[in-house]
Scaffold this motif. Structure first.
Motif, PDB file in Angstrom:
ATOM      1  N   VAL A  46       0.831  -1.207   0.000  1.00 11.31           N
ATOM      2  CA  VAL A  46       0.000   0.000   0.000  1.00 11.31           C
ATOM      3  C   VAL A  46       0.868   1.260   0.000  1.00 11.31           C
ATOM      4  O   VAL A  46       0.747   2.109  -0.885  1.00 11.31           O
ATOM      5  N   LEU A  47       1.749   1.395   1.004  1.00 11.36           N
ATOM      6  CA  LEU A  47       2.515   2.638   1.121  1.00 11.36           C
ATOM      7  C   LEU A  47       3.680   2.725   0.141  1.00 11.36           C
ATOM      8  O   LEU A  47       4.134   3.823  -0.173  1.00 11.36           O
ATOM      9  N   GLY A  48       4.195   1.591  -0.342  1.00  9.10           N
ATOM     10  CA  GLY A  48       5.227   1.625  -1.362  1.00  9.10           C
ATOM     11  C   GLY A  48       6.658   1.479  -0.890  1.00  9.10           C
ATOM     12  O   GLY A  48       7.590   1.675  -1.678  1.00  9.10           O
ATOM     13  N   PHE A  49       6.883   1.131   0.379  1.00 11.31           N
ATOM     14  CA  PHE A  49       8.247   0.878   0.848  1.00 11.31           C
ATOM     15  C   PHE A  49       8.806  -0.351   0.129  1.00 11.31           C
ATOM     16  O   PHE A  49       8.055  -1.205  -0.330  1.00 11.31           O
ATOM     17  N   GLN A  50      10.137  -0.457   0.049  1.00 14.26           N
ATOM     18  CA  GLN A  50      10.805  -1.604  -0.562  1.00 14.26           C
ATOM     19  C   GLN A  50      11.396  -2.495   0.527  1.00 14.26           C
ATOM     20  O   GLN A  50      11.943  -1.994   1.516  1.00 14.26           O
ATOM     21  N   VAL A  51      11.335  -3.810   0.337  1.00 15.23           N
ATOM     22  CA  VAL A  51      12.002  -4.740   1.255  1.00 15.23           C
ATOM     23  C   VAL A  51      13.496  -4.679   0.972  1.00 15.23           C
ATOM     24  O   VAL A  51      13.937  -4.892  -0.155  1.00 15.23           O
ATOM     25  N   MET A  52      14.273  -4.379   1.991  1.00 14.69           N
ATOM     26  CA  MET A  52      15.726  -4.324   1.863  1.00 14.69           C
ATOM     27  C   MET A  52      16.358  -5.652   2.276  1.00 14.69           C
ATOM     28  O   MET A  52      17.359  -6.069   1.731  1.00 14.69           O
ATOM     29  N   ALA A  60      11.555  -8.420   8.651  1.00 16.55           N
ATOM     30  CA  ALA A  60      11.892  -7.766   7.388  1.00 16.55           C
ATOM     31  C   ALA A  60      12.238  -6.315   7.687  1.00 16.55           C
ATOM     32  O   ALA A  60      11.743  -5.731   8.663  1.00 16.55           O
ATOM     33  N   PHE A  61      13.085  -5.762   6.841  1.00 18.83           N
ATOM     34  CA  PHE A  61      13.494  -4.367   6.963  1.00 18.83           C
ATOM     35  C   PHE A  61      13.133  -3.673   5.660  1.00 18.83           C
ATOM     36  O   PHE A  61      13.529  -4.120   4.582  1.00 18.83           O
ATOM     37  N   VAL A  62      12.336  -2.590   5.759  1.00 16.34           N
ATOM     38  CA  VAL A  62      11.841  -1.907   4.573  1.00 16.34           C
ATOM     39  C   VAL A  62      12.299  -0.451   4.572  1.00 16.34           C
ATOM     40  O   VAL A  62      12.571   0.125   5.629  1.00 16.34           O
ATOM     41  N   SER A  63      12.393   0.108   3.344  1.00 20.70           N
ATOM     42  CA  SER A  63      12.907   1.467   3.245  1.00 20.70           C
ATOM     43  C   SER A  63      12.297   2.200   2.069  1.00 20.70           C
ATOM     44  O   SER A  63      11.719   1.608   1.160  1.00 20.70           O
ATOM     45  N   ALA A  64      12.509   3.506   2.090  1.00 16.13           N
ATOM     46  CA  ALA A  64      12.229   4.376   0.953  1.00 16.13           C
ATOM     47  C   ALA A  64      13.578   4.824   0.407  1.00 16.13           C
ATOM     48  O   ALA A  64      14.459   5.222   1.171  1.00 16.13           O
ATOM     49  N   GLY A  65      13.761   4.706  -0.896  1.00 14.34           N
ATOM     50  CA  GLY A  65      14.951   5.244  -1.523  1.00 14.34           C
ATOM     51  C   GLY A  65      16.240   4.476  -1.313  1.00 14.34           C
ATOM     52  O   GLY A  65      17.321   5.013  -1.526  1.00 14.34           O
ATOM     53  N   GLY A  66      16.174   3.221  -0.878  1.00 13.56           N
ATOM     54  CA  GLY A  66      17.372   2.405  -0.766  1.00 13.56           C
ATOM     55  C   GLY A  66      18.152   2.520   0.532  1.00 13.56           C
ATOM     56  O   GLY A  66      19.212   1.917   0.670  1.00 13.56           O
ATOM     57  N   TYR A  67      17.649   3.285   1.510  1.00 15.48           N
ATOM     58  CA  TYR A  67      18.273   3.359   2.830  1.00 15.48           C
ATOM     59  C   TYR A  67      18.234   1.957   3.445  1.00 15.48           C
ATOM     60  O   TYR A  67      17.375   1.155   3.094  1.00 15.48           O
ATOM     61  N   HIS A  68      19.134   1.636   4.391  1.00 14.70           N
ATOM     62  CA  HIS A  68      19.153   0.265   4.917  1.00 14.70           C
ATOM     63  C   HIS A  68      17.821  -0.138   5.522  1.00 14.70           C
ATOM     64  O   HIS A  68      17.353  -1.239   5.310  1.00 14.70           O
TER      65      HIS A  68
END
Length: 175
Positions: A46-52, A60-68
Motif C-alpha cells: 500500500v505505502l510503497g516501501f521496498q524490502v531491503m 523484514a526491513f523496509v525502506s524508501a529510496g534504498g536506505y538500509h
C-alpha cells in the motif's frame, strides 16, 4: 492526534539544561507484528516501501529510496498476537514524513485505493497529516511539513501549531 488543549506551551515545558544536537534525527522504527506478510502487504503493497532484507517469516526491513531501513517489522515476540488494549501505554503512532504535498497526495490515493479508513486528517499549520492504522492497529501518521518560513507564529515568535480539518479534496488535487 492529541487534543490541542492538552499540549503545553513551550514556556511551561521542562527545558533541558543543554539542548540535544540540532542535527539529531530519529533513524527508524521497529514494530512487533502478528503476521509479517500482512504487515508487508501494508507497508510495501500500500505505502510503497521496498524490502531491503528479509529473515524468513520472522522479520523484514523496509525502506524508501534504498536506505538500509526506515521500518523494521518482526514477529519475534508477537507472531499471532493481538494489539495492545485501548487505554494502555505504548507507541501512539509512527510518523512518516513525505518530501512534498504531492507525495502526500499520492500516499492518500494509495490508502483510498486499498480501502483503508482514515482515523483523521489534520492541518496543523506547520504540516498536513493523515492518521490511520496498520493491520496490527499501530497508529500511522503520513505527513509533509510546510517550509519553516510559513509556519504559524505568535507575535513573540513562538510556534503556534493548530489542529484544523484537512481539505482532502484539495490535497488530492496536489501535483
Amino acid at each position: 492526534m492529541a487534543p490541542a488543549q492538552s499540549l503545553k506551551p513551550v514556556a511551561d515545558a521542562v527545558q533541558p539544561s543543554r539542548p540535544i544536537a540540532p542535527d539529531v534525527r530519529i533513524g527508524h522504527v521497529h514494530l512487533k507484528v502478528a503476521d509479517l506478510d500482512r504487515a508487508l502487504g501494508f507497508y510495501c503493497g500500500v505505502l510503497g516501501f521496498q524490502v531491503m532484507q528479509r529473515y524468513g517469516a520472522d522479520a523484514a526491513f523496509v525502506s524508501a529510496g534504498g536506505y538500509h531501513h526506515h521500518i523494521g517489522l518482526n514477529t519475534w515476540e508477537s507472531r499471532g498476537g493481538s494489539p495492545p488494549p485501548p487505554r494502555s501505554t505504548g507507541l501512539f503512532h509512527t510518523a512518516i514524513l513525505y518530501p512534498t504535498r504531492a507525495a502526500l497526495a499520492d500516499a492518500l490515493r494509495r490508502v483510498i485505493a486499498a480501502g483503508i479508513a482514515l482515523d483523521g486528517a489534520s492541518d496543523h499549520g506547520v504540516s498536513e497529516a493523515l492518521y490511520l492504522r496498520d493491520p496490527d492497529e499501530n497508529g500511522v501518521e503520513l505527513y509533509w511539513d510546510r517550509p519553516a518560513d510559513l509556519w504559524p507564529r505568535t507575535p513573540t515568535g513562538e510556534l503556534a501549531m493548530v489542529t484544523r480539518r484537512l481539505d482532502l479534496d484539495g490535497l488530492l488535487r496536489a501535483e
